[in-house]
Design an enzyme around this catalytic site. Structure first.
Site, PDB file in Angstrom:
ATOM      1  N   THR A 100       0.930  -1.215   0.074  1.00  0.00           N
ATOM      2  CA  THR A 100       0.040  -0.167   0.039  1.00  0.00           C
ATOM      3  C   THR A 100       0.792   1.181   0.037  1.00  0.00           C
ATOM      4  O   THR A 100       1.948   1.003   0.545  1.00  0.00           O
ATOM      5  CB  THR A 100      -0.854   0.082   1.202  1.00  0.00           C
ATOM      6  N   TYR A 124      -1.706   0.210  10.149  1.00  0.00           N
ATOM      7  CA  TYR A 124      -2.036  -0.420   8.739  1.00  0.00           C
ATOM      8  C   TYR A 124      -0.788  -0.340   8.072  1.00  0.00           C
ATOM      9  O   TYR A 124      -0.566  -1.520   7.472  1.00  0.00           O
ATOM     10  CB  TYR A 124      -3.412   0.021   8.227  1.00  0.00           C
TER      11      TYR A 124
HETATM   12  N1  LIG Z   1      -8.802  -0.995  -1.341  1.00  0.00           N
HETATM   13  C1  LIG Z   1      -7.494  -0.049  -1.634  1.00  0.00           C
HETATM   14  O1  LIG Z   1      -7.790   0.888  -2.014  1.00  0.00           O
HETATM   15  C2  LIG Z   1      -6.453  -0.576  -1.106  1.00  0.00           C
HETATM   16  C3  LIG Z   1      -5.139   0.083  -1.224  1.00  0.00           C
HETATM   17  C4  LIG Z   1      -4.198  -0.492  -0.759  1.00  0.00           C
HETATM   18  C5  LIG Z   1      -3.912  -1.722  -0.498  1.00  0.00           C
HETATM   19  N2  LIG Z   1      -4.759  -2.436  -0.428  1.00  0.00           N
HETATM   20  C6  LIG Z   1      -4.754  -3.864  -0.060  1.00  0.00           C
HETATM   21  O2  LIG Z   1      -5.412  -4.560  -1.101  1.00  0.00           O
HETATM   22  C7  LIG Z   1      -5.908  -6.017  -0.305  1.00  0.00           C
HETATM   23  C8  LIG Z   1      -7.395  -6.276  -0.852  1.00  0.00           C
HETATM   24  O3  LIG Z   1      -8.105  -5.021  -0.308  1.00  0.00           O
HETATM   25  P1  LIG Z   1      -9.619  -4.993  -0.616  1.00  0.00           P
HETATM   26  O4  LIG Z   1      -9.997  -3.517  -0.729  1.00  0.00           O
HETATM   27  O5  LIG Z   1      -9.893  -5.890  -1.865  1.00  0.00           O
HETATM   28  O6  LIG Z   1     -10.074  -5.433   0.802  1.00  0.00           O
HETATM   29  P2  LIG Z   1     -11.461  -6.440   1.051  1.00  0.00           P
HETATM   30  O7  LIG Z   1     -11.756  -6.392   2.522  1.00  0.00           O
HETATM   31  O8  LIG Z   1     -12.442  -6.393   0.198  1.00  0.00           O
HETATM   32  O9  LIG Z   1     -10.696  -7.910   0.874  1.00  0.00           O
HETATM   33  C9  LIG Z   1      -9.771  -8.597   1.635  1.00  0.00           C
HETATM   34  C10 LIG Z   1     -10.608 -10.145   1.702  1.00  0.00           C
HETATM   35  O10 LIG Z   1      -9.687 -10.638   2.573  1.00  0.00           O
HETATM   36  C11 LIG Z   1     -10.474 -11.687   3.561  1.00  0.00           C
HETATM   37  N3  LIG Z   1      -9.688 -11.706   4.587  1.00  0.00           N
HETATM   38  C12 LIG Z   1      -9.406 -10.987   5.544  1.00  0.00           C
HETATM   39  N4  LIG Z   1      -8.677 -11.583   6.638  1.00  0.00           N
HETATM   40  C13 LIG Z   1      -8.699 -12.808   6.596  1.00  0.00           C
HETATM   41  C14 LIG Z   1      -8.153 -13.969   6.881  1.00  0.00           C
HETATM   42  N5  LIG Z   1      -7.302 -13.899   8.112  1.00  0.00           N
HETATM   43  N6  LIG Z   1      -8.238 -15.101   6.478  1.00  0.00           N
HETATM   44  C15 LIG Z   1      -8.864 -15.318   5.216  1.00  0.00           C
HETATM   45  N7  LIG Z   1      -9.374 -14.375   4.512  1.00  0.00           N
HETATM   46  C16 LIG Z   1      -9.156 -13.185   5.263  1.00  0.00           C
HETATM   47  C17 LIG Z   1     -11.816 -10.928   3.538  1.00  0.00           C
HETATM   48  O11 LIG Z   1     -12.756 -11.679   3.911  1.00  0.00           O
HETATM   49  C18 LIG Z   1     -11.959 -10.350   2.146  1.00  0.00           C
HETATM   50  O12 LIG Z   1     -12.617 -10.767   1.361  1.00  0.00           O
HETATM   51  C19 LIG Z   1      -5.539  -5.995   1.198  1.00  0.00           C
HETATM   52  O13 LIG Z   1      -4.258  -6.529   1.585  1.00  0.00           O
HETATM   53  C20 LIG Z   1      -5.481  -4.368   1.090  1.00  0.00           C
HETATM   54  O14 LIG Z   1      -4.642  -3.939   2.394  1.00  0.00           O
HETATM   55  C21 LIG Z   1      -6.245  -2.075  -0.856  1.00  0.00           C
HETATM   56  O1  LIG Z   2     -16.404  10.282   3.789  1.00  0.00           O
HETATM   57  C1  LIG Z   2     -14.985  10.653   3.384  1.00  0.00           C
HETATM   58  C2  LIG Z   2     -14.177   9.630   3.152  1.00  0.00           C
HETATM   59  C3  LIG Z   2     -12.911  10.038   2.783  1.00  0.00           C
HETATM   60  N1  LIG Z   2     -12.734  11.299   2.567  1.00  0.00           N
HETATM   61  C4  LIG Z   2     -11.372  11.711   2.037  1.00  0.00           C
HETATM   62  O2  LIG Z   2     -11.194  11.182   0.768  1.00  0.00           O
HETATM   63  C5  LIG Z   2      -9.726  10.773   0.425  1.00  0.00           C
HETATM   64  C6  LIG Z   2      -9.682   9.249   0.227  1.00  0.00           C
HETATM   65  O3  LIG Z   2     -10.017   8.544   1.433  1.00  0.00           O
HETATM   66  P1  LIG Z   2     -10.400   6.785   1.167  1.00  0.00           P
HETATM   67  O4  LIG Z   2     -10.710   6.438   2.493  1.00  0.00           O
HETATM   68  O5  LIG Z   2     -11.342   6.658   0.180  1.00  0.00           O
HETATM   69  O6  LIG Z   2      -8.774   6.127   0.925  1.00  0.00           O
HETATM   70  P2  LIG Z   2      -7.406   6.506   1.563  1.00  0.00           P
HETATM   71  O7  LIG Z   2      -6.817   7.246   0.877  1.00  0.00           O
HETATM   72  O8  LIG Z   2      -7.560   7.083   3.091  1.00  0.00           O
HETATM   73  O9  LIG Z   2      -7.041   4.979   1.704  1.00  0.00           O
HETATM   74  C7  LIG Z   2      -6.779   4.226   0.831  1.00  0.00           C
HETATM   75  O10 LIG Z   2      -5.224   4.106   0.282  1.00  0.00           O
HETATM   76  C8  LIG Z   2      -4.510   4.191   1.163  1.00  0.00           C
HETATM   77  C9  LIG Z   2      -3.217   4.016   0.362  1.00  0.00           C
HETATM   78  O11 LIG Z   2      -3.031   5.241  -0.602  1.00  0.00           O
HETATM   79  C10 LIG Z   2      -4.586   2.868   1.832  1.00  0.00           C
HETATM   80  O12 LIG Z   2      -4.030   1.523   1.110  1.00  0.00           O
HETATM   81  C11 LIG Z   2      -5.922   2.170   2.336  1.00  0.00           C
HETATM   82  O13 LIG Z   2      -6.076   0.895   2.499  1.00  0.00           O
HETATM   83  C12 LIG Z   2      -7.015   2.602   1.104  1.00  0.00           C
HETATM   84  O14 LIG Z   2      -8.138   2.491   1.763  1.00  0.00           O
HETATM   85  C13 LIG Z   2      -8.892  10.993   1.662  1.00  0.00           C
HETATM   86  O15 LIG Z   2      -8.452  12.299   1.682  1.00  0.00           O
HETATM   87  C14 LIG Z   2     -10.132  11.069   2.742  1.00  0.00           C
HETATM   88  O16 LIG Z   2     -10.016  12.108   3.903  1.00  0.00           O
HETATM   89  C15 LIG Z   2     -13.486  12.238   2.770  1.00  0.00           C
HETATM   90  O17 LIG Z   2     -13.182  13.402   2.560  1.00  0.00           O
HETATM   91  N2  LIG Z   2     -14.994  11.848   3.286  1.00  0.00           N
END
Ligand SMILES: NC(=O)c1ccc[n+]([C@@H]2O[C@H](COP(=O)([O-])OP(=O)(O)OC[C@H]3O[C@@H](n4cnc5c(N)ncnc54)[C@H](O)[C@@H]3O)[C@@H](O)[C@H]2O)c1
Ligand SMILES: O=c1ccn([C@@H]2O[C@H](COP(=O)(O)OP(=O)(O)O[C@H]3O[C@H](CO)[C@H](O)[C@H](O)[C@H]3O)[C@@H](O)[C@H]2O)c(=O)[nH]1
Length: 324
Positions: A116, A140
């Protein structure tokens, strides 16, 4: 080729399952369904297990014999990680060690890791290159950066070859509407905005309007989840072809402010929903934008959906016709 995908029932993992399934990879998803949805797994098989269960993991490796592992399973809420750090060190760090240990025991040495942008903390340089200092400002980000260190050590000690993909802000949904983001609770900006447009929430709050950015709100690099999925496919092919371990940023290299995202969502949905200005959310850096030159040059990644309107349109279609 057989690929084991942890967390493949979640938002990002399910889109990678789709891309690999279309390419005829043999897929096994493991997920505890704590946050994921079984309907999101549209290719391959799903086994419901928790990564902390080492015996169950061993059984999976014995039976499925994967060539590579893609690891998405994690806890993902930055705010929660500040309140419950042990949950994050347990699930994102300790459980990943369990998985890595099992891989080594069964001779599997190709690993793709969901890292991330949060590992960088508050950036000292934007766009952020991969060699930017690692200085996470929340548990995190720390829980993920520990694993990046472990991976470096395992490359040296055991010949593990890994790709660590540092995602910026994943957004959007399958253009065909089969899968999309469905988190409970939802904390991400774009789905929260769209739930407001849909009338499920009264207003969208802007967290902080006094940041040192042109309009005072935070800037993020929103990457369509299918472009992110494509980066995973390229990373997998690279490792299967004998590539060395690498770390890559995944983002487009430019960002949008919270206000810009809200205004684009108003245009896409054609709905004028209520917006409120609120205090800053603790732990939010003002600007996170990827320098993704390395991903483009080394893996020949060519993004297809670098268009905020399109990203929001796919998320809006999903929000209106959700299947789970
Ligand atoms: N969403 C983003 O913008 C973002 C940004 C940076 C990194 N990531 C990383 O990408 C990955 C996926 O994120 P996402 O947004 O799809 O999240 P998500 O919560 O939708 O998916 C994670 C999945 O992992 C499963 N899981 C969690 N803990 C587990 C465990 N102990 N055993 C088995 N299954 C388990 C959950 O049930 C879920 O289906 C994560 O590792 C997250 O840290 C996401
Ligand atoms: O109701 C809301 C929700 C979010 N935000 C703002 O929108 C931006 C994006 O927020 P998100 O929560 O959508 O995403 P983050 O940038 O906080 O985080 C995401 O990206 C990160 C890396 O960039 C991490 O990996 C994290 O897991 C992933 O959720 C931030 O400035 C946040 O303050 C608002 O203003 N209002």
């Amino acid at each position: 080729m057989k690929v084991l995908i942890t967390g493949g029932a979640g938002y990002i993992g399910s889109h990678i399952v789709k891309v690999l399934g279309e390419k005829k990879y043999e897929i096994l998803v493991i997920d505890n369904l704590s946050k994921g949805h079984k309907e999101a797994v549209i290719y391959g098989d799903l086994v419901v297990i928790d990564l902390k269960n080492k015996t169950a993991l061993e059984d999976i490796f014995k039976r499925f014999k994967p060539d590579a592992v893609m690891h998405f399973a994690a806890s993902i809420e930055v705010g929660e990680s500040v309140k419950k750090p042990l949950k994050y060190y347990q699930n994102n760090t300790a459980n990943t060690l369990n998985l890595l240990e099992t891989m080594l025991e069964y001779g599997v040495n190709k690993f793709i890791f969901s890292s991330t942008a949060a590992v960088y903390g508050t950036p000292v340089k934007v766009p952020i290159p991969e060699d930017h200092p690692i200085n996470p400002i929340n548990p995190y980000g720390q829980s993920k950066s520990f694993i990046e260190k472990v991976l470096q050590d395992l490359d040296r000690s055991s010949g593990l070859k890994y790709i660590s993909l540092r995602y910026f802000n994943a957004a959007g949904a399958d253009p065909e509407g089969r899968i999309g983001e469905s988190h409970d609770p939802e904390t991400h900006l774009i789905p929260l905005i769209l739930k407001t447009a849909k009338g499920e929430r009264e207003s969208i709050k802007i967290f902080g309007t006094d940041y040192p950015t042109p309009d005072g709100t935070c800037i993020r690099d929103y990457i369509h989840v299918d472009d992110l999925a494509d980066a995973h496919l390229l990373a997998l092919e690279y490792l299967l072809n004998g590539g060395e371990s690498e770390v890559f940023n995944c983002g487009y290299g430019h960002g949008y402010s919270v206000r810009e995202v809200i205004n684009t969502a108003k245009k896409v949905t054609d709905i004028d929903f209520k917006v409120e200005e609120a205090d800053r959310r603790p732990g939010d850096p003002p600007v996170l934008v990827a320098d993704s030159t390395k991903l483009k040059q080394k893996l020949n990644w060519i993004p297809q959906f670098d268009d905020l309107e399109y990203i929001i349109q796919t998320a809006w279609n999903w929000e209106l016709n959700k299947k789970f």
